[in-house]
Motif scaffolding. Sequence first.
Motif, PDB file in Angstrom:
ATOM      1  N   SER A  47      44.366  19.113  94.918  1.00  0.00           N
ATOM      2  CA  SER A  47      44.932  20.352  94.387  1.00  0.00           C
ATOM      3  C   SER A  47      44.010  21.046  93.396  1.00  0.00           C
ATOM      4  N   TRP A  71      50.442   9.775  93.239  1.00  0.00           N
ATOM      5  CA  TRP A  71      50.086  11.176  93.026  1.00  0.00           C
ATOM      6  C   TRP A  71      48.583  11.460  93.065  1.00  0.00           C
ATOM      7  N   GLU A 117      46.674  13.593  96.042  1.00  0.00           N
ATOM      8  CA  GLU A 117      47.092  14.995  96.078  1.00  0.00           C
ATOM      9  C   GLU A 117      46.682  15.732  94.811  1.00  0.00           C
TER      10      GLU A 117
END
Length: 279
Positions: free
Chosen positions: A83, A76, A79
């Motif tokens: 973000s 994760w 990303e």
Amino acid sequence: MSQRPVRSVLYIPASKERALEKAKGLACDAIIFDLEDAVAIDEKVPARTLLAETLPTADYGARLRIVRVNGLDTTWGREDVLSVVDADAVLLPKVNSAADVDAIAALTTLPIWAMMETPVGILNAAEIAAHPRLEGMVMGTNDLAKDLNTRHRPDREPLLTSLQMCLLAARAHGVTIVDGVYNAFKDDAGLKIECDQGRDMGFEGKTLIHPAQLEVANAAFAPSEAEIDLSKRQIEAFEQAERDGQGVAVVDGKIVENLHIVTARATLAKAHAIEAMKD
């Protein structure tokens, strides 16, 4: 060192919409929106989406907004970093070297903070703090204690070397640094002891796991009325001594030199910044 108060730095799980809303009214100086430890594996992606949707429109006032992402070695992490666009900083867990800061710096233009929570990271604290993109360090005392195989002690003696190494690195390179969490969130007396210790050591604030800890931390890391009064009297006496052609002054039977005035002015500046936060 940050000019913004960071007395109380509250972890908020980014997966909890109610917690994100409640944080808008809490008396914390900074919020760490957590995508890492506080979020279960199956909630990682939804939490990232929720936070990305929340931060652009949510009003958190003057609070510093920091997002702790998952490590770049996880599914994760990359990303997560990409973000985060509407925040004041990105916090990277388990930073071991300046190369880790390089890796996240390649993905974001936001200021970078580092979790100091591994033995290797502590040994490399100076090179991490020296990185030009790094603006803050957060002690991860739970993970560090685990890796060091220490026992819990109220005086934190087994962790003092690690804490001081990071403080030295942060001060040498002008980086903000805040202390680790206190796990017993209903133990105000124990929290106060640890906050006072951290303040005495030189930390600018403390990370917290529960809103119930805010009042104790805010009080501990704010200048006291006595400190404010002494700072004002030191400045006044020193300025008078300078007008009289003297290089030192005496306040309360103690010598006051220019180095004391630097501290006194910093104390008053912090007090003023805290008042501004209230407004």
